[in-house]
Design a protein around this motif. Sequence first.
Motif, PDB file in Angstrom:
ATOM      1  N   LEU A 137       8.481 -10.383  10.360  1.00 12.19           N
ATOM      2  CA  LEU A 137       9.680  -9.572  10.584  1.00 12.19           C
ATOM      3  C   LEU A 137      10.698  -9.746   9.465  1.00 12.19           C
ATOM      4  O   LEU A 137      11.331  -8.778   9.015  1.00 12.19           O
ATOM      5  N   ARG A 138      10.903 -10.985   9.008  1.00 10.03           N
ATOM      6  CA  ARG A 138      11.906 -11.245   7.972  1.00 10.03           C
ATOM      7  C   ARG A 138      11.446 -10.802   6.583  1.00 10.03           C
ATOM      8  O   ARG A 138      12.195 -10.164   5.846  1.00 10.03           O
ATOM      9  N   ASP A 139      10.203 -11.150   6.237  1.00  9.70           N
ATOM     10  CA  ASP A 139       9.752 -10.925   4.866  1.00  9.70           C
ATOM     11  C   ASP A 139       9.206  -9.518   4.637  1.00  9.70           C
ATOM     12  O   ASP A 139       9.297  -8.992   3.530  1.00  9.70           O
ATOM     13  N   ILE A 140       8.639  -8.913   5.683  1.00 12.19           N
ATOM     14  CA  ILE A 140       8.040  -7.588   5.528  1.00 12.19           C
ATOM     15  C   ILE A 140       8.864  -6.527   6.257  1.00 12.19           C
ATOM     16  O   ILE A 140       9.344  -5.563   5.664  1.00 12.19           O
ATOM     17  N   GLY A 141       9.072  -6.725   7.562  1.00  9.57           N
ATOM     18  CA  GLY A 141       9.750  -5.707   8.362  1.00  9.57           C
ATOM     19  C   GLY A 141      11.143  -5.356   7.871  1.00  9.57           C
ATOM     20  O   GLY A 141      11.580  -4.204   7.985  1.00  9.57           O
ATOM     21  N   LYS A 142      11.849  -6.341   7.305  1.00  6.49           N
ATOM     22  CA  LYS A 142      13.216  -6.104   6.835  1.00  6.49           C
ATOM     23  C   LYS A 142      13.277  -5.054   5.732  1.00  6.49           C
ATOM     24  O   LYS A 142      14.320  -4.419   5.515  1.00  6.49           O
ATOM     25  N   LEU A 173       1.548  -3.645   8.059  1.00  5.98           N
ATOM     26  CA  LEU A 173       0.416  -4.507   7.726  1.00  5.98           C
ATOM     27  C   LEU A 173      -0.305  -4.014   6.481  1.00  5.98           C
ATOM     28  O   LEU A 173      -0.656  -4.802   5.595  1.00  5.98           O
ATOM     29  N   GLN A 174      -0.544  -2.694   6.411  1.00  6.41           N
ATOM     30  CA  GLN A 174      -1.242  -2.154   5.242  1.00  6.41           C
ATOM     31  C   GLN A 174      -0.381  -2.289   3.990  1.00  6.41           C
ATOM     32  O   GLN A 174      -0.898  -2.584   2.906  1.00  6.41           O
ATOM     33  N   SER A 175       0.911  -2.085   4.138  1.00  5.15           N
ATOM     34  CA  SER A 175       1.808  -2.247   2.989  1.00  5.15           C
ATOM     35  C   SER A 175       1.793  -3.692   2.497  1.00  5.15           C
ATOM     36  O   SER A 175       1.807  -3.956   1.289  1.00  5.15           O
ATOM     37  N   ASN A 176       1.742  -4.629   3.430  1.00  2.00           N
ATOM     38  CA  ASN A 176       1.668  -6.042   3.054  1.00  2.00           C
ATOM     39  C   ASN A 176       0.353  -6.358   2.334  1.00  2.00           C
ATOM     40  O   ASN A 176       0.316  -7.204   1.440  1.00  2.00           O
ATOM     41  N   PHE A 182      -1.383  -7.297  -4.980  1.00  2.00           N
ATOM     42  CA  PHE A 182      -0.598  -7.303  -6.228  1.00  2.00           C
ATOM     43  C   PHE A 182      -0.355  -8.739  -6.676  1.00  2.00           C
ATOM     44  O   PHE A 182      -0.512  -9.078  -7.859  1.00  2.00           O
ATOM     45  N   ARG A 183       0.000  -9.601  -5.743  1.00  2.00           N
ATOM     46  CA  ARG A 183       0.293 -10.999  -6.074  1.00  2.00           C
ATOM     47  C   ARG A 183      -0.966 -11.773  -6.467  1.00  2.00           C
ATOM     48  O   ARG A 183      -0.959 -12.549  -7.417  1.00  2.00           O
ATOM     49  N   ARG A 184      -2.050 -11.549  -5.743  1.00  2.00           N
ATOM     50  CA  ARG A 184      -3.268 -12.346  -5.937  1.00  2.00           C
ATOM     51  C   ARG A 184      -4.160 -11.828  -7.064  1.00  2.00           C
ATOM     52  O   ARG A 184      -4.828 -12.610  -7.740  1.00  2.00           O
ATOM     53  N   HIS A 185      -4.205 -10.495  -7.219  1.00  2.00           N
ATOM     54  CA  HIS A 185      -5.175  -9.900  -8.152  1.00  2.00           C
ATOM     55  C   HIS A 185      -4.548  -8.903  -9.126  1.00  2.00           C
ATOM     56  O   HIS A 185      -5.273  -8.169  -9.793  1.00  2.00           O
ATOM     57  N   ASP A 186      -3.205  -8.870  -9.182  1.00  2.00           N
ATOM     58  CA  ASP A 186      -2.508  -7.939 -10.073  1.00  2.00           C
ATOM     59  C   ASP A 186      -2.932  -6.503  -9.790  1.00  2.00           C
ATOM     60  O   ASP A 186      -3.073  -5.680 -10.699  1.00  2.00           O
ATOM     61  N   LEU A 206       7.273  -1.327  -0.916  1.00  2.00           N
ATOM     62  CA  LEU A 206       7.390  -2.756  -0.641  1.00  2.00           C
ATOM     63  C   LEU A 206       7.245  -3.573  -1.920  1.00  2.00           C
ATOM     64  O   LEU A 206       8.006  -4.532  -2.145  1.00  2.00           O
ATOM     65  N   ILE A 207       6.290  -3.221  -2.764  1.00  2.00           N
ATOM     66  CA  ILE A 207       6.110  -3.934  -4.039  1.00  2.00           C
ATOM     67  C   ILE A 207       7.349  -3.778  -4.919  1.00  2.00           C
ATOM     68  O   ILE A 207       7.802  -4.731  -5.564  1.00  2.00           O
ATOM     69  N   ARG A 208       7.923  -2.595  -4.921  1.00  2.00           N
ATOM     70  CA  ARG A 208       9.136  -2.366  -5.724  1.00  2.00           C
ATOM     71  C   ARG A 208      10.295  -3.213  -5.202  1.00  2.00           C
ATOM     72  O   ARG A 208      11.023  -3.836  -5.979  1.00  2.00           O
ATOM     73  N   ARG A 209      10.450  -3.281  -3.867  1.00  2.00           N
ATOM     74  CA  ARG A 209      11.574  -4.024  -3.284  1.00  2.00           C
ATOM     75  C   ARG A 209      11.407  -5.533  -3.430  1.00  2.00           C
ATOM     76  O   ARG A 209      12.350  -6.243  -3.760  1.00  2.00           O
ATOM     77  N   VAL A 210      10.194  -6.036  -3.168  1.00  2.00           N
ATOM     78  CA  VAL A 210       9.969  -7.477  -3.136  1.00  2.00           C
ATOM     79  C   VAL A 210       9.688  -8.058  -4.517  1.00  2.00           C
ATOM     80  O   VAL A 210      10.209  -9.119  -4.882  1.00  2.00           O
ATOM     81  N   ALA A 211       8.865  -7.344  -5.295  1.00  2.00           N
ATOM     82  CA  ALA A 211       8.432  -7.883  -6.591  1.00  2.00           C
ATOM     83  C   ALA A 211       9.102  -7.198  -7.770  1.00  2.00           C
ATOM     84  O   ALA A 211       8.927  -7.632  -8.924  1.00  2.00           O
ATOM     85  N   GLY A 212       9.833  -6.131  -7.508  1.00  2.00           N
ATOM     86  CA  GLY A 212      10.494  -5.416  -8.602  1.00  2.00           C
ATOM     87  C   GLY A 212       9.510  -4.812  -9.591  1.00  2.00           C
ATOM     88  O   GLY A 212       9.811  -4.685 -10.779  1.00  2.00           O
TER      89      GLY A 212
END
Length: 420
Positions: A137-142, A173-176, A182-186, A206-212
Amino acid sequence: MSTILEDLEYRGLLFQITDRDELEKLLAKQSVSLYVGFDPTADSLHIGSLIPILTLRRFQLAGHKPIAVVGGATGLIGDPSGRKSERTLNAPDVVQGWTEKIKRQLSAFIDFETEENPGIVVNNLDWSAPMTVIEFLRDIGKNFSVNTMLSRESVAARLESGISFTEFSYMLLQSNDFLELFRRHDCVLQIGGSDQWGNIVGGIDLIRRVAGAQAYGLTVPLVTKSDGTKFGKTESGAVWLDADKTSPYQFYQFWLNTGDDDVVRFLKYFTFLSREQIEELAHEVETNPGARKAQRVLAEEVTTLVHGKAETHRAIHLSNVLFSGDIEGLTVSELEDVFQGVPSTVVTSDHQRDIVSLLLTSGACPSKRQAREDITSGAISVNGYKVGDVERIFSSADMIGGQYLVIRRGKKKYFLLKFQ
């Protein structure tokens, strides 16, 4: 040489795409990791999954790194896309078993041995299961707006009939999954069917928001037939990739029966033939449709991709046997395979084994008079042999495997009798 995106466009496989110009530059500059997800909703994939599978393979042949994600986690939840009601939730051990089977199926299409761009198969349960509800909820849902999620087609289409919070959360879930890959395999590119567009865009955001970082999405069309009937369905049900569920012969026959209005499109979708080869076959369809050369090439190419050359050659042999009527050498299993769907009758009585009675029992002839006329005119064959004697009586020694008689009336009408 055309680029991978130009090739997909020629084949009609480029349905939706984000930032095409930027993605094309990236694909031309470097080897890119990309993924497609497959949820284990049964113990086998069916031919509706072939386009995304083969698209992964096209990218690998173009020098990119394919990742097949089997949804051990998302398969426990249920994708609302394309459905009018909630899925039945399957038990975790059932989903796990299906996950392993599908991983093995996908392995037939992806090259894991190549040094430059080996493919991988992963299970999204590996990173979803350890996550707590609070972390989710905090890391993804937000990072998701409910208003935006409600506007996505996969959710909006279900609002009237109702959607549970469980399926509503599928997009997260699919977005995560995209973020983890992206994090594990680029991984920077996700591919899916057109019904997955909202989920794919959710992962990009989600990748844009979390990883820029910049990520991309591409969808392929959902396959339809020109006559309006559903693709991938036969009278006996879905066409599966598992040989135990749909035999290679039945699989071959499905593609062989493709209509002239669909065959060129399917050659583009489901084969790796060149543009020149496809255009040559398209010309054959226009000028000599009766030869059905395009259908034979389509059936051979796709069956070889899924089941290998040996099974394809066997399927062609069985097809030739059916066409010629020379069935004497068939085994019982081959006969049951070839004549599945043919009008069949189980005979439990030892009486009335004369040819006239058998023609009536099988439904090959409507009356004794018609049966006699067909016999004397040479229109009747049994197990590949002409029957000209109206008094002929059959014993178990005349039957294939001691139990089967195949009646052929004319050139194309077959009837199967099984004696018990």
